[in-house]
Design a protein around this motif. Structure first.
Motif, PDB file in Angstrom:
ATOM      1  N   GLU A  60       8.048  -0.634 -10.924  1.00  0.00           N
ATOM      2  CA  GLU A  60       9.312  -1.258 -10.543  1.00  0.00           C
ATOM      3  C   GLU A  60      10.287  -0.235  -9.983  1.00  0.00           C
ATOM      4  O   GLU A  60      10.973  -0.487  -8.988  1.00  0.00           O
ATOM      5  N   THR A  61      10.360   0.942 -10.595  1.00  0.00           N
ATOM      6  CA  THR A  61      11.271   1.987 -10.107  1.00  0.00           C
ATOM      7  C   THR A  61      10.883   2.442  -8.708  1.00  0.00           C
ATOM      8  O   THR A  61      11.746   2.627  -7.836  1.00  0.00           O
ATOM      9  N   VAL A  62       9.590   2.608  -8.471  1.00  0.00           N
ATOM     10  CA  VAL A  62       9.132   2.996  -7.135  1.00  0.00           C
ATOM     11  C   VAL A  62       9.488   1.923  -6.124  1.00  0.00           C
ATOM     12  O   VAL A  62       9.948   2.221  -5.005  1.00  0.00           O
ATOM     13  N   CYS A  63       9.307   0.662  -6.502  1.00  0.00           N
ATOM     14  CA  CYS A  63       9.635  -0.434  -5.588  1.00  0.00           C
ATOM     15  C   CYS A  63      11.128  -0.481  -5.280  1.00  0.00           C
ATOM     16  O   CYS A  63      11.525  -0.770  -4.143  1.00  0.00           O
ATOM     17  N   VAL A  64      11.954  -0.201  -6.256  1.00  0.00           N
ATOM     18  CA  VAL A  64      13.402  -0.251  -6.058  1.00  0.00           C
ATOM     19  C   VAL A  64      13.854   0.793  -5.045  1.00  0.00           C
ATOM     20  O   VAL A  64      14.714   0.526  -4.196  1.00  0.00           O
ATOM     21  N   PHE A  65      13.257   1.989  -5.086  1.00  0.00           N
ATOM     22  CA  PHE A  65      13.746   3.095  -4.261  1.00  0.00           C
ATOM     23  C   PHE A  65      12.913   3.313  -2.991  1.00  0.00           C
ATOM     24  O   PHE A  65      13.179   4.267  -2.252  1.00  0.00           O
ATOM     25  N   LEU A 114       0.826  -1.206   0.000  1.00  0.00           N
ATOM     26  CA  LEU A 114       0.000   0.000   0.000  1.00  0.00           C
ATOM     27  C   LEU A 114       0.860   1.255   0.000  1.00  0.00           C
ATOM     28  O   LEU A 114       0.507   2.262  -0.628  1.00  0.00           O
ATOM     29  N   THR A 115       1.990   1.216   0.693  1.00  0.00           N
ATOM     30  CA  THR A 115       2.879   2.375   0.724  1.00  0.00           C
ATOM     31  C   THR A 115       3.450   2.659  -0.654  1.00  0.00           C
ATOM     32  O   THR A 115       3.389   3.796  -1.151  1.00  0.00           O
ATOM     33  N   ALA A 116       4.026   1.648  -1.290  1.00  0.00           N
ATOM     34  CA  ALA A 116       4.604   1.847  -2.621  1.00  0.00           C
ATOM     35  C   ALA A 116       3.527   2.195  -3.645  1.00  0.00           C
ATOM     36  O   ALA A 116       3.748   3.045  -4.528  1.00  0.00           O
ATOM     37  N   GLY A 117       2.364   1.540  -3.537  1.00  0.00           N
ATOM     38  CA  GLY A 117       1.285   1.865  -4.461  1.00  0.00           C
ATOM     39  C   GLY A 117       0.812   3.298  -4.308  1.00  0.00           C
ATOM     40  O   GLY A 117       0.519   3.982  -5.308  1.00  0.00           O
TER      41      GLY A 117
END
Length: 727
Positions: free
Chosen positions: A119-124, A100-103
């Motif tokens: 994917e970029t958001v998840c990486v960082f 939920l945070t990354a989304g």
């Protein structure tokens, strides 16, 4: 200069000094956040922006689904591509905080026309929340020991290797946000203890709810805080602030925790939560006692206590001096909580190595306090070594213009300072006579030391200088170690491997090569069997259905796969065929010397399989207590499916079949596969994919044999009708 004018100048100088200190503190915190974020980017700089490890690929896939389908579809998502044919209800079996945070971050960025991929958001996400965790550490330490210790603790946490190991760029796991939630919850609890504010108590419950959503380690919070509350009660430190800090957390926090599907009624039914409820009851009993004490006279209260209370809750108050003689002085609510946090986290990290992640903030906070106090003592010693005498002050006989007015002003200001000191001393004496002296002195965690007390701690100037130099060198070595750990030890993603040799750097991208082959060369509905370690990656990167994955919720299903890998080829084919498996994937490191392959994990396949299916016996695979693949290997070992799938055609690589991972020449070299066929092997032989041969080929073989036997029988029958000429 009059006394009011001197006081206004001093007050103005104090405000300016405070404003400058606040600005410097904010700038230092900004730099700490940048440090925490940037030190975790080595994996992206050295390799590329890619998800690490195994579990993060499941989290990434869930975040993709959330961003594409929305939160309502996420809560009701039944994933039929995992644990075939069982499937898995995702919304009710995961901690949704990370997803939920990354989304939410992805949605906000795209709403602001910043088109970053999921994917970029998840990486960082992990590096960003590492900066947040550093700032939360500053706030927590500041509540206990002040700004200096807070800045030092935040700096140490920003670089500590044990935290970096779980928060590098690409490490998209629950701990990425959970450690921030853990520290921030502790900060709000201590803040509520110091202020007694119901607003902070509500924020504390909400922060605890975020922790429950993020990680199963929330049980550490709901056990540590009750332990601290009980400690405060036993040591006679009960107050209304303690009640406000704890009661809303238990009531509101438990109600919110029950809203998380993966927790549900476990928030009130499991033993991990019983301690919080027990202390909650004890706290209300103590609160009732204090309330009655306020209503009655001391004599009546004594009679009532003797008559009503038969338990020994108040008996411990007689032994407060014994308990208070702890070495953790000065004892306050905040400092006692930090000490308790350190002790419990040391114990749990000794039980489970992964919980070093919980120990890291406590160790950093205590280290920051120690370094801050050491620097304070050493710099104060250098300060008091400066010569301060009457020669510095102008005298009445000086011929310098304005010297008399300057001396008068200085004398006046010194008198005002002395008057203020006398007033402060009188106030402190009055407060010391009150019963709640400790609470008023220790709120905020700061202790005012008089100049006389500070001079008692003065060290020689040479020793102070050497001590400061030693601490600076020690901090420099710590920084060097942390940078090395971030750049070398924890930056390499597990899906892309590297090695250094005399001819340079070698990159092994076999995992992504094999997943790409599956994605482009197999049907969408094909099922892929492998050991559970690679299930998440196969589902996320190859988009194929797997039999088991890293969510080990069904031991029988895992044991079935382990049994198939441990069985001879024919029996293994029958097991996989019953599960509708079309491809089998194995990881093999014998060619390049990769030690973490399926042969080295094979003992767990045998043990787990044997735990459910008794015909799999571990001793059948052992020779002198070892799993051997050379000529000394047991027939059961050399004939099992895992051995055959890993070493098929391996002897053709060098003519000998030398396994570089185990440093053995394999025992069985030239053999053929009957029920499986090799369809793909990666460049470095790290991943090998086999296809189950169709059953119709085997049926045709049986029919052919049956037809031969039937024709032979008919011929015999025909011959039986003829007469024997020798009769």
């Amino acid at each position: 200069m009059t006394e009011p004018e001197a006081g206004s100048i001093a007050a103005g100088g104090g405000r300016l000094r405070n404003a400058l200190g606040g600005a410097l503190c904010a700038f230092a915190l900004l730099l700490i956040g940048v440090l925490a974020f940037s030190i975790r980017l080595f994996s992206v700089i050295k390799y590329e922006s890619v998800i690490h490890e195994f579990d993060p690929y499941f989290n990434y896939r869930v975040t993709q689904f959330l961003s594409k389908s929305g939160i309502y579809e996420f809560w009701n998502w039944f994933d039929d591509r995992t644990w075939y044919p069982l499937g898995r209800v995702i919304g009710g079996t995961v901690y949704p905080g990370l997803t939920l945070t990354a989304g939410t971050i992805w949605w906000l960025l795209n709403s602001l026309n910043i088109p970053l991929s999921v994917e970029t958001v998840c990486v960082f996400t992990a590096p960003v929340f590492s900066a947040n965790a550093s700032w939360a550490t500053y706030l927590l330490t500041k509540e206990a020991k002040g700004n200096g210790a807070g800045l030092m603790a935040a700096t140490i946490l920003a670089m500590v290797p044990s935290y970096i190991s779980r928060s590098v760029a690409g490490s998209y796991d629950n701990e990425a946000v959970a450690i921030f939630a853990l520290i921030f919850t502790f900060y709000l609890y201590v803040k509520t203890l110091n202020t007694g504010s119901l607003f902070y108590a509500t924020l504390n419950a909400l922060s605890y709810f975020y922790m429950v959503c993020s990680w199963g380690g929330y049980t550490f919070i709901i056990n540590l805080i009750p332990m601290h509350v009980l400690l405060c009660i036993v040591t006679g430190r009960y107050s209304s602030r303690l009640y406000i800090a704890y009661a809303p957390l238990v009531v509101l926090g438990t109600l919110l925790a029950a809203l998380v599907p993966v927790v549900g009624f476990n928030a009130v039914l499991t033993s991990e939560h019983f301690a919080s409820f027990l202390v909650f009851i004890i706290l209300h009993v103590i609160a009732l006692v204090y309330y009655i004490k306020g209503l009655l006279t001391p004599r009546l209260f004594k009679v009532a206590m003797t008559f009503v209370l038969t338990v020994g809750l108040t008996y411990a108050s007689k032994y407060i001096p014994i308990i208070a003689s702890s070495c953790f002085l000065p004892l306050s609510d905040a400092s006692s909580f930090l000490v308790l946090y350190l002790v419990t986290s040391v114990y749990f990290s000794g039980v489970m190595v992964r919980l070093m992640l919980v120990l890291a903030p406590a160790a950093c906070i205590l280290s920051g306090i120690a370094l801050s106090e050491a620097f304070n003592v050493l710099t104060r010693s250098m300060k008091f070594q400066r010569p301060i005498s009457d020669d510095v002050l102008p005298t009445a006989g000086d011929s310098t213009p304005g010297s008399s007015s300057t001396a008068a002003a200085i004398t006046t200001s010194m008198k005002s300072v002395n008057i203020k000191k006398e007033k402060a001393e009188n106030i402190s004496k009055e407060r010391s006579s009150k019963k709640n002296k400790k609470e008023k002195e220790l709120v905020g965690g700061s202790h005012v030391r008089t100049e006389k007390e500070e001079k008692l701690c003065v060290l020689p100037s040479e020793a102070s200088a050497m001590g400061i130099l030693f601490l600076i060198i020690l901090c420099g070595l710590y920084v060097i170690h942390c940078v090395w750990a971030a750049a070398e030890a924890y930056s390499a993603p597990s899906i892309v491997l590297t090695s250094h040799s005399h001819d340079g750097l070698h990159v092994y991208d076999d995992f992504r090569e094999s997943y790409a082959w599956l994605r482009h060369n197999t049907e969408v509905d094909d099922k892929v069997a492998s050991w559970w370690d690679y299930g998440y990656q196969t589902t996320a990167m190859a988009n194929r259905t797997v039999i088991v994955d890293n969510n080990t919720w069904n031991n029988t299903h895992i044991a079935t796969v382990g049994t198939a890998m441990s069985s001879p080829e024919k029996e293994a084919w029958e097991i996989f065929n019953s599960l509708d498996v079309k491809y089998v994937l194995v990881v093999f490191g014998g060619l390049i010397g990769y030690p973490s392959d399926d042969i080295n994990k094979f003992l767990w396949m045998v043990r787990i399989g044997g735990g459910e299916f008794p015909h799999i016996k571990e001793q059948d695979y052992l020779r002198d207590g070892n799993y051997r693949v050379d000529a000394e290997g047991t027939p059961t070992m050399l004939n099992c499916l895992m051995y055959k799938l890993c070493y098929y055609r391996f002897a053709e690589t060098d003519g000998k079949g030398f396994d570089r991972a185990r440093r053995y020449e394999i025992g069985r070299k030239h053999f053929k596969l009957t029920h499986f066929e090799e369809v793909f092997t990666t460049q470095h032989w790290m991943v090998r994919i086999y296809k189950l041969k169709p059953q119709k080929n085997r049926v045709r073989g049986k029919l052919k044999l049956k037809s031969k036997s039937s024709s032979k029988t008919s011929l015999m029958r025909k011959g039986a009708g003829k007469k024997n000429p020798w009769q």
